[in-house]
Structures are given as structure tokens and as C-alpha cells.
Enzyme design. Structure first.
Site, PDB file in Angstrom:
ATOM      1  N   HIS A  81      51.414  39.470  90.501  1.00 60.05           N
ATOM      2  CA  HIS A  81      51.869  40.326  89.293  1.00 60.05           C
ATOM      3  C   HIS A  81      53.166  40.515  89.741  1.00 60.05           C
ATOM      4  O   HIS A  81      53.613  41.003  90.914  1.00 60.05           O
ATOM      5  CB  HIS A  81      50.942  41.545  89.219  1.00 60.05           C
ATOM      6  CG  HIS A  81      51.829  42.719  88.848  1.00 60.05           C
ATOM      7  ND1 HIS A  81      52.243  42.524  87.449  1.00 60.05           N
ATOM      8  CD2 HIS A  81      52.032  43.991  89.204  1.00 60.05           C
ATOM      9  CE1 HIS A  81      52.853  43.822  87.222  1.00 60.05           C
ATOM     10  NE2 HIS A  81      53.038  44.472  88.435  1.00 60.05           N
ATOM     11  N   CYS A 115      49.015  47.410  85.676  1.00 65.58           N
ATOM     12  CA  CYS A 115      49.364  46.018  86.189  1.00 65.58           C
ATOM     13  C   CYS A 115      48.187  45.182  86.430  1.00 65.58           C
ATOM     14  O   CYS A 115      48.323  44.023  86.432  1.00 65.58           O
ATOM     15  CB  CYS A 115      50.193  46.192  87.243  1.00 65.58           C
ATOM     16  SG  CYS A 115      51.666  47.441  87.298  1.00 65.58           S
ATOM     17  N   ASN A 122      59.773  43.481  85.349  1.00 66.75           N
ATOM     18  CA  ASN A 122      57.930  43.847  85.423  1.00 66.75           C
ATOM     19  C   ASN A 122      57.537  44.031  84.134  1.00 66.75           C
ATOM     20  O   ASN A 122      57.813  45.169  83.264  1.00 66.75           O
ATOM     21  CB  ASN A 122      57.868  45.226  86.420  1.00 66.75           C
ATOM     22  CG  ASN A 122      56.403  45.434  86.652  1.00 66.75           C
ATOM     23  OD1 ASN A 122      55.616  45.321  85.500  1.00 66.75           O
ATOM     24  ND2 ASN A 122      56.199  46.043  87.629  1.00 66.75           N
TER      25      ASN A 122
HETATM   26  N1  ACO Z   1      70.414  52.799  90.207  1.00 70.18           N
HETATM   27  C1  ACO Z   1      71.143  53.122  91.200  1.00 70.18           C
HETATM   28  N2  ACO Z   1      70.517  54.153  91.987  1.00 70.18           N
HETATM   29  C2  ACO Z   1      69.139  54.442  91.902  1.00 70.18           C
HETATM   30  C3  ACO Z   1      68.443  53.718  90.898  1.00 70.18           C
HETATM   31  C4  ACO Z   1      69.136  52.925  89.940  1.00 70.18           C
HETATM   32  N3  ACO Z   1      68.244  52.309  89.112  1.00 70.18           N
HETATM   33  N4  ACO Z   1      67.271  54.398  91.022  1.00 70.18           N
HETATM   34  C5  ACO Z   1      67.132  55.268  92.002  1.00 70.18           C
HETATM   35  N5  ACO Z   1      68.579  55.308  92.519  1.00 70.18           N
HETATM   36  C6  ACO Z   1      68.969  56.162  93.815  1.00 70.18           C
HETATM   37  C7  ACO Z   1      68.302  57.355  93.866  1.00 70.18           C
HETATM   38  O1  ACO Z   1      68.630  58.422  93.077  1.00 70.18           O
HETATM   39  C8  ACO Z   1      68.395  57.591  95.270  1.00 70.18           C
HETATM   40  O2  ACO Z   1      69.585  58.146  95.352  1.00 70.18           O
HETATM   41  P1  ACO Z   1      70.088  59.549  96.643  1.00 70.18           P
HETATM   42  O3  ACO Z   1      69.704  58.932  97.906  1.00 70.18           O
HETATM   43  O4  ACO Z   1      71.164  59.895  96.326  1.00 70.18           O
HETATM   44  O5  ACO Z   1      68.905  60.651  95.958  1.00 70.18           O
HETATM   45  C9  ACO Z   1      68.571  56.224  95.890  1.00 70.18           C
HETATM   46  O6  ACO Z   1      68.847  55.480  94.997  1.00 70.18           O
HETATM   47  C10 ACO Z   1      67.186  55.905  96.728  1.00 70.18           C
HETATM   48  O7  ACO Z   1      66.129  56.185  95.688  1.00 70.18           O
HETATM   49  P2  ACO Z   1      64.612  55.940  95.903  1.00 70.18           P
HETATM   50  O8  ACO Z   1      63.653  56.454  95.014  1.00 70.18           O
HETATM   51  O9  ACO Z   1      64.060  56.384  97.377  1.00 70.18           O
HETATM   52  O10 ACO Z   1      64.854  54.296  96.084  1.00 70.18           O
HETATM   53  P3  ACO Z   1      64.123  53.412  96.699  1.00 70.18           P
HETATM   54  O11 ACO Z   1      65.059  52.958  97.857  1.00 70.18           O
HETATM   55  O12 ACO Z   1      62.454  53.874  97.445  1.00 70.18           O
HETATM   56  O13 ACO Z   1      63.689  52.080  95.850  1.00 70.18           O
HETATM   57  C11 ACO Z   1      62.420  51.413  94.188  1.00 70.18           C
HETATM   58  C12 ACO Z   1      63.297  52.552  94.533  1.00 70.18           C
HETATM   59  C13 ACO Z   1      63.166  50.146  94.037  1.00 70.18           C
HETATM   60  C14 ACO Z   1      61.656  51.832  92.883  1.00 70.18           C
HETATM   61  C15 ACO Z   1      61.341  51.447  95.528  1.00 70.18           C
HETATM   62  O14 ACO Z   1      60.792  52.525  96.134  1.00 70.18           O
HETATM   63  C16 ACO Z   1      60.434  50.203  95.465  1.00 70.18           C
HETATM   64  O15 ACO Z   1      60.660  48.930  95.345  1.00 70.18           O
HETATM   65  N6  ACO Z   1      59.095  50.697  94.947  1.00 70.18           N
HETATM   66  C17 ACO Z   1      57.983  49.723  94.908  1.00 70.18           C
HETATM   67  C18 ACO Z   1      57.535  50.107  93.366  1.00 70.18           C
HETATM   68  C19 ACO Z   1      57.704  49.209  92.468  1.00 70.18           C
HETATM   69  O16 ACO Z   1      58.296  48.265  92.828  1.00 70.18           O
HETATM   70  N7  ACO Z   1      57.055  49.299  91.260  1.00 70.18           N
HETATM   71  C20 ACO Z   1      57.198  48.423  90.263  1.00 70.18           C
HETATM   72  C21 ACO Z   1      56.127  49.217  89.245  1.00 70.18           C
HETATM   73  S1  ACO Z   1      54.560  49.504  89.712  1.00 70.18           S
HETATM   74  C22 ACO Z   1      53.773  48.010  89.808  1.00 70.18           C
HETATM   75  O17 ACO Z   1      54.084  47.187  89.299  1.00 70.18           O
HETATM   76  C23 ACO Z   1      52.861  47.938  90.889  1.00 70.18           C
END
Ligand code: ACO
Length: 350
Positions: A277, A114, A307
Site C-alpha cells: 500500500h 488503507c 497516497n
Molecule cells: N510542510 C511543512 N512542514 C510541515 C508539514 C508540511 N506539509 N507537515 C508538518 N510540518 C511541520 C510540523 O508542523 C512540524 O513543525 P514544528 O517542528 O515546527 O512543530 C514539523 O514539520 C515536524 O512535524 P511532524 O508531524 O513531527 O512531522 P514528521 O517528521 O513526523 O513527519 C509524517 C510527518 C511525514 C506524516 C511522518 O510522521 C510520517 O511519515 N508518518 C507516517 C504516516 C504516514 O505516512 N501516513 C500515511 C497515511 S496513513 C497510511 O496510509 C497507513
């Protein structure tokens, strides 16, 4: 010593729009979940057979070169940033040189995820400042749609990424009021495996710190770059610990933006535009709040494109420029954070 200025900028996104609801055909997800956690409404996917990371980069490069008022034959160096190369090797830079019928100039491929565009820009900036080159093409392009896990197993990552490309032409300038003022590059490899695609690779399932990546028996691992077992364990797809990425991103983004401003004796109020980004809209909003920036000072377009990793900054910068949000002399900060972890910023006068 001259500074470098962005003399031309271009972007390319594929025509195919994929909404959150479209993704429900492949995995258990919802528009509500995706929008609430990431802000993304839709993204673009490349034509599977006709478009590649290099061809999209070339489309963006054509526009950047034309806007710089030069031709491809005037380019004297290429820097190409991507995590989705057409081939494992050679890199995409040489494919741009071939397709655009450029002279036999140097081509450098950058692998900083990124942060790739800012690393590429910074590298090009050094070559301009030393006087080695006069017209450098910097391209960032990603065709993520070819390498994502479209099953429910991969939904936490797959919904985030989209395809697209951006490019700039850097040229020297003696104008005190224009150009790249400074760039700031960082990494911390302690979290290298938190956001990574493990295979193909040469680690034989042991991380470089000696920890085992997954429980394979020796026969399964073999001495191969890529095996059926690796595919069964989804190691050919990106892997991400989302909450950890979020936590460190919201710390490093403001840090590296302030580093750029402080290095040039500016304050956040002096910023015309911050182009972060486009990792996740929630991350950008957190950073905006922490730095007390107004809505007009931050440009986000992840809602439309998802992204696009290295390409996200030049796509957003190009769009902001085309919308008239940046005028000559405006102070613009580019900032990135991503896999590695790597993070970086660039401060420039447009
Ligand atoms: N649709 C529906 N449910 C989903 C999805 C989806 N696409 N993805 C995950 N879930 C579910 C999981 O299975 C989990 O279910 P469970 O509680 O029954 O086990 C629940 O949602 C929560 O999962 P988490 O992985 O804990 O989700 P979180 O709330 O952390 O959100 C996310 C995930 C959006 C990726 C978050 O962690 C985040 O914003 N992280 C930042 C990372 C990021 O944005 N990276 C971008 C790429 S890297 C970069 O560019 C720097």
C-alpha cells in the site's frame, strides 16, 4: 475447491496533476519537506463537480471488465472499498450497479481504509472458492481532495493524499499455477483514534473507551451528528499521529508479508513483486530493507499519485502489469497497513 484469479484489472486517475509547489498556494509547506518525508512529488485531484469516488471507480471497472472478456451484465457481485463515499449512505457499490446497468446483484461496501482493497479481495475470494459467484467486481476508489484541510493546520496530512481508483474482476480457476493462494487480515482497535476522521459520527465526542475527544460544552455538542463546533475543531477532517503510524506500520508490513509467504512455504527471494500500500515512500523503503528485497522486487508509484488509500494497491498492481513487470505464474504479494489499525496481505500467482 477452485481458487480465484484476477481475470481483468483496470485503473483510473484524474487528469488534474497537483504538484507540491501547487499546494503552497493554500498552506505553508515546501516541495523539499514533502519529498524528504514522504517521497511524493505530485498527486491527482478529481474534477470537483464532475467526478466522484463512484464515477472514478466505474472508469477503472470498465477497463477491468473489458480485460476479463465479459460485460457488466455478467458481474454477479460487487465489493467496493473506500473511505470517501459519495454519500454517508448508501454505499458506492449500488451506484456502480446503477451506472453500469448491471443485473440486480448484491453490492457490499468495505470500510477498512488503507487495507480496504485486500479486505475486499479476500471477501470476494471466499465467494468464488465456495462456488457462490463466478464474476466478482472488486473496486477501490478515493476522492480525498474533497475532504482535506487545505489550511496550514492540516498540512501534515493533506500533502500525503491523492485521488484515484483501481478495480479487478475475480473469476474461478482450476489452474494449479494461478490465482490467490491466501489472504491474511488483521486489526488492533486499541489505536483506532490515532488515524481517524471523527465526524460525522455518533460518539458525541466520547471515544468508545470513555475518553473525551475534545473540550466542548454540552450545548456545543448537542446530540448532533455534525455541529459548528466540530467543524471549528477540524473534526470533519482526517486526524493523524504520523510518528505513531510510521512506527507501527514498519512493524506490521513485514510481519504480514512473512505470514503470507510462510503460509505457502515461500521465501522472500521467491517473490517476483511486492506491491505495498502506497502509504509513504519512506515506509516502503524501510520494509524493503528489512526484508532484504531488491529494487526490482518492490513497486512504488506514490511519487506520482500520493497516497490513494484503498485504491493505491490496485492502481500500483495495474500499472506494474501494464509495464510488463508481472507475467503469468509470477509470485506477487499485496500488503497493506492503515487506520484502525488494520493490516493485511494477499499472496497470488499472477
Ligand atoms: N510542510 C511543512 N512542514 C510541515 C508539514 C508540511 N506539509 N507537515 C508538518 N510540518 C511541520 C510540523 O508542523 C512540524 O513543525 P514544528 O517542528 O515546527 O512543530 C514539523 O514539520 C515536524 O512535524 P511532524 O508531524 O513531527 O512531522 P514528521 O517528521 O513526523 O513527519 C509524517 C510527518 C511525514 C506524516 C511522518 O510522521 C510520517 O511519515 N508518518 C507516517 C504516516 C504516514 O505516512 N501516513 C500515511 C497515511 S496513513 C497510511 O496510509 C497507513
Amino acid at each position: 475447491m477452485p481458487r480465484s484469479k484476477i481475470a481483468g484489472i483496470g485503473m483510473y486517475v484524474p487528469k488534474n496533476v497537483v504538484t507540491n509547489n501547487d499546494l503552497k498556494k493554500y498552506m505553508d509547506t515546501s516541495d523539499e519537506w514533502i519529498q524528504e518525508r514522504t517521497g511524493i512529488k505530485e498527486r491527482r485531484y478529481a474534477d470537483r463537480t464532475k467526478e466522484t469516488t463512484a464515477t472514478m471507480g466505474i472508469e477503472a471497472a470498465k477497463i477491468a471488465i473489458e480485460r476479463a472478456g465479459i460485460t457488466p451484465q455478467d458481474i454477479d457481485f460487487i465489493v467496493f472499498a473506500t473511505i470517501c463515499p459519495d454519500y454517508y449512505f448508501p454505499g458506492c457499490g449500488v451506484l456502480v450497479q446503477r451506472a453500469m446497468k448491471m443485473k440486480e446483484v448484491g453490492a457490499l461496501d468495505v470500510r477498512d481504509q488503507c487495507s480496504g482493497f485486500i479486505y475486499a479481495l479476500s471477501t470476494a475470494d471466499q465467494f468464488i472458492r465456495t462456488g457462490m459467484y463466478k464474476n466478482i467486481l472488486v473496486v477501490a476508489s478515493e476522492k480525498h481532495s474533497f475532504g482535506l484541510d487545505f489550511s496550514t493546520r492540516g498540512r501534515n496530512i493533506t500533502v500525503i493524499f491523492g485521488d484515484g481508483a483501481g478495480a479487478v474482476v475475480l473469476q474461478p480457476t482450476d489452474d494449479e499455477n494461478r490465482g490467490i493462494l491466501s489472504t491474511h487480515l488483521h486489526c488492533d482497535g486499541n489505536n483506532a483514534e490515532i488515524l481517524a476522521m471523527y465526524n460525522p459520527g455518533t460518539h458525541a465526542n466520547y471515544w468508545t473507551n470513555g475518553n473525551k475527544l475534545a473540550d466542548f460544552n454540552e450545548a456545543e455538542i448537542g446530540e448532533m451528528f455534525m455541529s459548528h463546533a466540530m467543524i471549528d475543531h477540524a473534526q470533519n477532517f482526517p486526524n493523524m499521529d504520523g510518528p505513531t503510524v510510521f512506527k507501527i506500520a514498519v512493524e506490521k508490513f513485514p510481519e504480514v508479508i512473512m505470514e503470507a509467504l510462510n503460509a505457502n512455504n515461500y521465501q522472500t527471494s521467491d517473490l517476483r513483486l511486492l506491491i505495498p500500500h502506497q502509504a509513504n515512500l519512506r515506509i516502503s523503503q524501510f520494509v524493503q530493507k528489512k526484508l532484504r528485497l531488491t529494487d526490482e522486487q518492490v513497486y512504488n508509484n506514490i511519487q506520482k499519485y500520493g497516497n490513494t488509500t484503498a485504491a493505491s494497491i490496485p492502481i500500483a498492481l495495474c500499472e506494474a502489469y501494464e509495464m510488463g513487470k508481472i507475467k503469468e505464474g509470477d509470485l506477487v504479494c499485496l500488503a497493506a497497513f492503515g487506520s484502525g489499525f488494520t493490516w493485511a496481505s494477499a499472496l497470488l500467482k499472477w
